[in-house]
Design a protein around this motif. Structure first.
Motif, mmCIF file in Angstrom:
data_model
loop_
_atom_site.group_PDB
_atom_site.id
_atom_site.type_symbol
_atom_site.label_atom_id
_atom_site.label_comp_id
_atom_site.label_asym_id
_atom_site.label_seq_id
_atom_site.Cartn_x
_atom_site.Cartn_y
_atom_site.Cartn_z
ATOM 1 N N THR A 103 0.812 -1.218 0.000
ATOM 2 C CA THR A 103 0.000 0.000 0.000
ATOM 3 C C THR A 103 0.847 1.271 0.000
ATOM 4 O OG1 THR A 103 -0.118 -0.181 2.415
ATOM 5 C CG2 THR A 103 -1.960 -1.085 1.141
ATOM 6 N N ARG A 104 2.159 1.138 0.210
ATOM 7 C CA ARG A 104 3.009 2.333 0.227
ATOM 8 C C ARG A 104 3.363 2.735 -1.204
ATOM 9 N NH1 ARG A 104 6.274 5.542 3.344
ATOM 10 N NH2 ARG A 104 8.225 6.233 2.400
ATOM 11 N N LYS A 105 2.752 3.762 -1.702
ATOM 12 C CA LYS A 105 3.012 4.216 -3.061
ATOM 13 C C LYS A 105 4.374 4.901 -3.132
ATOM 14 C CE LYS A 105 1.007 6.957 -6.816
ATOM 15 N NZ LYS A 105 -0.099 7.840 -7.236
ATOM 16 N N GLY A 106 5.160 4.502 -4.111
ATOM 17 C CA GLY A 106 6.467 5.111 -4.289
ATOM 18 C C GLY A 106 7.586 4.395 -3.573
ATOM 19 N N SER A 127 10.694 1.218 -8.479
ATOM 20 C CA SER A 127 9.599 1.588 -7.597
ATOM 21 C C SER A 127 8.313 0.879 -8.019
ATOM 22 C CB SER A 127 9.399 3.110 -7.633
ATOM 23 O OG SER A 127 8.294 3.502 -6.848
ATOM 24 N N ASN A 128 7.323 0.931 -7.112
ATOM 25 C CA ASN A 128 5.989 0.422 -7.457
ATOM 26 C C ASN A 128 5.114 1.513 -8.057
ATOM 27 O OD1 ASN A 128 5.347 2.020 -5.254
ATOM 28 N ND2 ASN A 128 4.703 0.323 -3.944
ATOM 29 N N ASP A 129 5.727 2.647 -8.369
ATOM 30 C CA ASP A 129 5.021 3.777 -8.974
ATOM 31 C C ASP A 129 5.920 4.387 -10.035
ATOM 32 O OD1 ASP A 129 3.039 5.890 -9.243
ATOM 33 O OD2 ASP A 129 4.462 7.177 -8.184
ATOM 34 N N ASN A 136 10.793 5.269 -10.299
ATOM 35 C CA ASN A 136 11.018 4.375 -11.431
ATOM 36 C C ASN A 136 11.780 5.091 -12.546
ATOM 37 O OD1 ASN A 136 10.304 1.576 -11.456
ATOM 38 N ND2 ASN A 136 9.179 1.913 -13.346
ATOM 39 N N VAL A 137 12.938 5.594 -12.198
ATOM 40 C CA VAL A 137 13.726 6.398 -13.140
ATOM 41 C C VAL A 137 15.199 5.994 -13.064
ATOM 42 C CG1 VAL A 137 12.168 8.382 -12.927
ATOM 43 C CG2 VAL A 137 14.180 8.225 -11.431
ATOM 44 N N ILE A 138 15.984 6.510 -14.005
ATOM 45 C CA ILE A 138 17.439 6.518 -13.903
ATOM 46 C C ILE A 138 17.827 7.970 -13.684
ATOM 47 C CG2 ILE A 138 19.635 5.969 -14.997
ATOM 48 C CD1 ILE A 138 18.174 3.981 -16.764
ATOM 49 N N ARG A 154 8.214 7.086 -18.462
ATOM 50 C CA ARG A 154 7.501 6.443 -17.359
ATOM 51 C C ARG A 154 7.470 4.928 -17.581
ATOM 52 N NH1 ARG A 154 2.078 9.776 -15.918
ATOM 53 N NH2 ARG A 154 2.205 8.340 -14.151
ATOM 54 N N PRO A 155 8.565 4.232 -17.246
ATOM 55 C CA PRO A 155 8.590 2.777 -17.411
ATOM 56 C C PRO A 155 7.547 2.102 -16.507
ATOM 57 C CG PRO A 155 10.789 3.674 -17.001
ATOM 58 C CD PRO A 155 9.822 4.759 -16.702
ATOM 59 N N GLU A 156 7.146 0.930 -16.904
ATOM 60 C CA GLU A 156 6.164 0.182 -16.115
ATOM 61 C C GLU A 156 6.716 -0.142 -14.729
ATOM 62 O OE1 GLU A 156 4.044 -4.231 -16.117
ATOM 63 O OE2 GLU A 156 5.287 -3.593 -17.803
ATOM 64 N N PRO A 157 5.977 0.145 -13.654
ATOM 65 C CA PRO A 157 6.447 -0.216 -12.311
ATOM 66 C C PRO A 157 6.574 -1.725 -12.183
ATOM 67 C CG PRO A 157 4.634 1.357 -12.194
ATOM 68 C CD PRO A 157 4.699 0.876 -13.608
ATOM 69 N N ARG A 158 7.718 -2.192 -11.695
ATOM 70 C CA ARG A 158 7.948 -3.630 -11.589
ATOM 71 C C ARG A 158 8.367 -4.058 -10.188
ATOM 72 N NH1 ARG A 158 8.012 -7.920 -15.687
ATOM 73 N NH2 ARG A 158 7.047 -6.953 -17.504
ATOM 74 N N LEU A 159 8.424 -3.139 -9.235
ATOM 75 C CA LEU A 159 8.846 -3.493 -7.874
ATOM 76 C C LEU A 159 7.626 -3.906 -7.057
ATOM 77 C CD1 LEU A 159 11.332 -3.586 -5.959
ATOM 78 C CD2 LEU A 159 10.605 -1.328 -5.140
ATOM 79 N N GLY A 160 7.570 -5.190 -6.705
ATOM 80 C CA GLY A 160 6.474 -5.683 -5.879
ATOM 81 C C GLY A 160 6.928 -5.869 -4.444
ATOM 82 N N THR A 161 6.379 -6.877 -3.780
ATOM 83 C CA THR A 161 6.758 -7.153 -2.397
ATOM 84 C C THR A 161 7.552 -8.448 -2.261
ATOM 85 O OG1 THR A 161 4.618 -8.237 -2.031
ATOM 86 C CG2 THR A 161 4.789 -5.894 -1.456
ATOM 87 N N GLY A 162 7.837 -9.112 -3.382
ATOM 88 C CA GLY A 162 8.673 -10.305 -3.359
ATOM 89 C C GLY A 162 10.047 -10.010 -3.928
ATOM 90 N N TRP A 163 10.864 -11.055 -4.049
ATOM 91 C CA TRP A 163 12.186 -10.880 -4.627
ATOM 92 C C TRP A 163 12.073 -10.653 -6.138
ATOM 93 C CZ3 TRP A 163 16.478 -9.947 -2.027
ATOM 94 C CH2 TRP A 163 16.574 -10.360 -0.688
#
Length: 225
Positions: A103-106, A127-129, A136-138, A154-163
Protein backbone atom coordinates in the motif's frame (compact mmCIF):
# COMPACT_ATOMS: atom_id res chain seq x y z
CA UNK A 1 41.02 -32.71 -30.34
CA UNK A 2 41.65 -33.75 -26.68
CA UNK A 3 38.87 -33.18 -24.14
CA UNK A 4 39.34 -30.14 -21.88
CA UNK A 5 37.22 -30.02 -18.75
CA UNK A 6 35.02 -26.96 -18.06
CA UNK A 7 36.92 -26.30 -14.82
CA UNK A 8 40.23 -26.19 -16.70
CA UNK A 9 38.74 -23.82 -19.28
CA UNK A 10 37.56 -21.51 -16.49
CA UNK A 11 41.00 -21.60 -14.90
CA UNK A 12 42.74 -20.80 -18.18
CA UNK A 13 40.34 -17.93 -18.78
CA UNK A 14 41.07 -16.45 -15.37
CA UNK A 15 44.83 -16.73 -15.92
CA UNK A 16 44.50 -15.08 -19.32
CA UNK A 17 42.64 -12.12 -17.83
CA UNK A 18 45.28 -11.72 -15.14
CA UNK A 19 48.02 -11.72 -17.76
CA UNK A 20 46.14 -9.04 -19.65
CA UNK A 21 46.24 -6.87 -16.56
CA UNK A 22 42.63 -7.23 -15.44
CA UNK A 23 40.62 -9.17 -12.90
CA UNK A 24 37.31 -10.70 -13.87
CA UNK A 25 34.63 -11.40 -11.31
CA UNK A 26 33.25 -14.86 -12.01
CA UNK A 27 29.55 -15.11 -12.66
CA UNK A 28 29.10 -17.08 -9.41
CA UNK A 29 30.99 -14.67 -7.15
CA UNK A 30 28.55 -13.01 -4.77
CA UNK A 31 29.98 -9.62 -3.83
CA UNK A 32 27.75 -9.58 -0.74
CA UNK A 33 29.58 -12.58 0.71
CA UNK A 34 32.23 -10.43 2.42
CA UNK A 35 30.80 -7.59 4.57
CA UNK A 36 34.32 -6.14 4.98
CA UNK A 37 34.29 -5.15 1.30
CA UNK A 38 31.39 -2.75 1.82
CA UNK A 39 31.06 0.82 3.03
CA UNK A 40 27.65 1.27 4.66
CA UNK A 41 26.23 4.76 5.05
CA UNK A 42 24.84 5.34 7.61
CA UNK A 43 26.39 2.24 9.20
CA UNK A 44 23.59 1.71 11.71
CA UNK A 45 20.95 1.70 8.95
CA UNK A 46 22.21 -1.58 7.46
CA UNK A 47 22.59 -5.16 8.64
CA UNK A 48 23.73 -8.51 7.23
CA UNK A 49 21.45 -11.48 7.64
CA UNK A 50 20.62 -14.80 5.94
CA UNK A 51 17.52 -15.00 3.82
CA UNK A 52 14.59 -16.81 5.42
CA UNK A 53 14.84 -20.50 4.60
CA UNK A 54 18.35 -20.23 3.12
CA UNK A 55 21.02 -19.80 5.77
CA UNK A 56 23.82 -19.90 3.18
CA UNK A 57 22.59 -16.81 1.39
CA UNK A 58 24.04 -13.42 2.29
CA UNK A 59 21.45 -10.66 2.41
CA UNK A 60 22.16 -6.97 2.95
CA UNK A 61 19.14 -5.29 4.51
CA UNK A 62 18.40 -1.61 4.80
CA UNK A 63 16.25 -1.76 7.91
CA UNK A 64 16.31 1.86 9.05
CA UNK A 65 16.45 4.35 6.15
CA UNK A 66 16.84 8.01 6.90
CA UNK A 67 15.37 11.06 5.17
CA UNK A 68 16.85 11.92 1.75
CA UNK A 69 19.81 14.26 1.60
CA UNK A 70 18.78 17.67 0.31
CA UNK A 71 21.91 19.84 -0.07
CA UNK A 72 23.12 20.73 -2.62
CA UNK A 73 20.61 18.42 -4.33
CA UNK A 74 18.16 15.68 -3.30
CA UNK A 75 19.77 12.25 -3.41
CA UNK A 76 19.91 8.90 -1.65
CA UNK A 77 19.72 8.88 2.13
CA UNK A 78 21.19 5.40 2.54
CA UNK A 79 23.82 3.80 0.34
CA UNK A 80 26.08 0.72 0.48
CA UNK A 81 29.18 0.77 -1.74
CA UNK A 82 31.46 -2.04 -2.87
CA UNK A 83 34.89 -0.65 -1.99
CA UNK A 84 37.63 -2.78 -3.60
CA UNK A 85 37.11 -1.84 -7.26
CA UNK A 86 35.57 0.53 -9.78
CA UNK A 87 34.02 -0.30 -13.15
CA UNK A 88 33.59 1.58 -16.41
CA UNK A 89 31.57 -1.23 -17.99
CA UNK A 90 29.96 -4.37 -16.58
CA UNK A 91 26.81 -6.43 -16.16
CA UNK A 92 25.26 -6.50 -12.70
CA UNK A 93 22.89 -9.24 -11.59
CA UNK A 94 21.16 -9.12 -8.22
CA UNK A 95 17.92 -9.72 -6.39
CA UNK A 96 15.98 -6.91 -4.76
CA UNK A 97 13.08 -7.00 -2.34
CA UNK A 98 11.05 -4.08 -1.04
CA UNK A 99 10.28 -4.43 2.66
CA UNK A 100 7.49 -1.89 2.57
CA UNK A 101 3.79 -2.83 2.39
CA UNK A 102 2.17 -2.93 -1.04
CA UNK A 103 0.00 0.00 0.00
CA UNK A 104 3.01 2.33 0.23
CA UNK A 105 3.01 4.22 -3.06
CA UNK A 106 6.47 5.11 -4.29
CA UNK A 107 8.37 2.47 -2.30
CA UNK A 108 11.81 2.07 -3.82
CA UNK A 109 15.07 0.17 -4.01
CA UNK A 110 18.08 1.52 -5.89
CA UNK A 111 21.20 0.38 -7.71
CA UNK A 112 24.17 2.76 -7.84
CA UNK A 113 26.62 3.09 -10.75
CA UNK A 114 29.67 5.24 -11.40
CA UNK A 115 29.97 6.45 -7.81
CA UNK A 116 32.84 8.93 -7.52
CA UNK A 117 31.75 10.86 -4.44
CA UNK A 118 28.60 11.81 -2.55
CA UNK A 119 27.38 14.17 -5.27
CA UNK A 120 28.60 12.40 -8.41
CA UNK A 121 26.92 9.12 -9.30
CA UNK A 122 23.99 7.58 -11.15
CA UNK A 123 21.22 5.58 -9.52
CA UNK A 124 18.51 3.33 -10.88
CA UNK A 125 15.35 3.92 -8.85
CA UNK A 126 13.02 0.92 -9.03
CA UNK A 127 9.60 1.59 -7.60
CA UNK A 128 5.99 0.42 -7.46
CA UNK A 129 5.02 3.78 -8.97
CA UNK A 130 6.11 5.64 -12.10
CA UNK A 131 5.75 9.41 -12.25
CA UNK A 132 8.43 10.30 -14.82
CA UNK A 133 10.24 12.55 -12.33
CA UNK A 134 11.55 10.67 -9.29
CA UNK A 135 9.89 7.23 -9.17
CA UNK A 136 11.02 4.37 -11.43
CA UNK A 137 13.73 6.40 -13.14
CA UNK A 138 17.44 6.52 -13.90
CA UNK A 139 18.81 9.61 -12.19
CA UNK A 140 22.24 11.17 -12.67
CA UNK A 141 23.58 13.29 -9.82
CA UNK A 142 26.23 15.81 -10.85
CA UNK A 143 27.25 18.22 -8.13
CA UNK A 144 24.42 20.67 -7.50
CA UNK A 145 22.22 19.29 -10.29
CA UNK A 146 20.43 16.05 -11.03
CA UNK A 147 18.38 14.89 -13.98
CA UNK A 148 16.43 11.89 -15.18
CA UNK A 149 17.94 10.13 -18.19
CA UNK A 150 15.63 7.12 -18.68
CA UNK A 151 13.68 6.15 -21.79
CA UNK A 152 10.72 5.75 -21.76
CA UNK A 153 9.87 8.61 -19.43
CA UNK A 154 7.50 6.44 -17.36
CA UNK A 155 8.59 2.78 -17.41
CA UNK A 156 6.16 0.18 -16.11
CA UNK A 157 6.45 -0.22 -12.31
CA UNK A 158 7.95 -3.63 -11.59
CA UNK A 159 8.85 -3.49 -7.87
CA UNK A 160 6.47 -5.68 -5.88
CA UNK A 161 6.76 -7.15 -2.40
CA UNK A 162 8.67 -10.31 -3.36
CA UNK A 163 12.19 -10.88 -4.63
CA UNK A 164 12.76 -9.30 -8.06
CA UNK A 165 15.62 -10.37 -10.33
CA UNK A 166 17.38 -7.35 -11.81
CA UNK A 167 20.06 -7.14 -14.49
CA UNK A 168 21.84 -3.89 -15.35
CA UNK A 169 24.32 -3.43 -18.16
CA UNK A 170 26.46 -0.33 -18.62
CA UNK A 171 29.47 0.56 -20.74
CA UNK A 172 32.12 3.23 -21.12
CA UNK A 173 29.99 5.18 -23.61
CA UNK A 174 27.56 5.88 -20.77
CA UNK A 175 24.74 3.65 -21.99
CA UNK A 176 22.66 1.85 -19.34
CA UNK A 177 20.01 -0.85 -19.77
CA UNK A 178 17.81 -2.21 -16.97
CA UNK A 179 16.00 -5.57 -17.08
CA UNK A 180 13.62 -6.94 -14.42
CA UNK A 181 12.62 -10.57 -14.01
CA UNK A 182 11.56 -12.14 -17.33
CA UNK A 183 12.03 -9.12 -19.60
CA UNK A 184 13.92 -9.76 -22.84
CA UNK A 185 13.96 -6.06 -23.73
CA UNK A 186 15.02 -3.40 -21.24
CA UNK A 187 12.49 -1.93 -18.84
CA UNK A 188 14.36 1.32 -19.36
CA UNK A 189 17.58 2.61 -20.86
CA UNK A 190 19.63 5.72 -20.23
CA UNK A 191 22.62 7.67 -21.49
CA UNK A 192 24.98 9.08 -18.88
CA UNK A 193 26.86 12.29 -19.47
CA UNK A 194 30.56 12.30 -18.60
CA UNK A 195 30.80 8.52 -17.99
CA UNK A 196 33.81 7.70 -15.81
CA UNK A 197 34.77 4.61 -13.81
CA UNK A 198 33.15 4.44 -10.41
CA UNK A 199 32.01 2.17 -7.62
CA UNK A 200 28.80 0.20 -7.67
CA UNK A 201 26.36 -0.13 -4.82
CA UNK A 202 22.78 -0.35 -3.61
CA UNK A 203 20.54 1.89 -1.56
CA UNK A 204 17.21 3.61 -1.15
CA UNK A 205 15.76 7.06 -1.03
CA UNK A 206 13.73 6.52 2.13
CA UNK A 207 12.37 2.95 2.16
CA UNK A 208 13.33 -0.39 3.65
CA UNK A 209 14.74 -2.92 1.19
CA UNK A 210 16.87 -6.07 0.97
CA UNK A 211 19.54 -7.06 -1.54
CA UNK A 212 21.00 -10.51 -2.34
CA UNK A 213 23.02 -12.43 -4.90
CA UNK A 214 24.94 -9.46 -6.28
CA UNK A 215 27.20 -10.63 -9.09
CA UNK A 216 29.21 -8.56 -11.54
CA UNK A 217 30.54 -9.69 -14.92
CA UNK A 218 33.28 -7.41 -16.15
CA UNK A 219 36.84 -6.31 -15.63
CA UNK A 220 37.17 -3.94 -12.66
CA UNK A 221 39.98 -1.55 -11.91
CA UNK A 222 41.57 -1.09 -8.52
CA UNK A 223 39.71 1.56 -6.55
CA UNK A 224 41.54 4.62 -5.30
CA UNK A 225 41.55 5.21 -1.51
Amino acid sequence: MPFVSPSRIACLAAVTLLLLGGIAHADDTDLLANPNDWRLEPADSWRWSPSAGDAARDVLTLHRPGPPKTEPVRRLASIALYEPAVWSQATINLEIKSLEPATRKGADACIVLGYRDDTHYTYIHLSNDADGRTHNVIMQVQGDTRRTIQVPARPEPRLGTGWERVRVTFDDTGRIAVYVNDLDTPLMTGQQADPLPGRIGVGSFNDRAAFAGLRVEGRPMDAQP
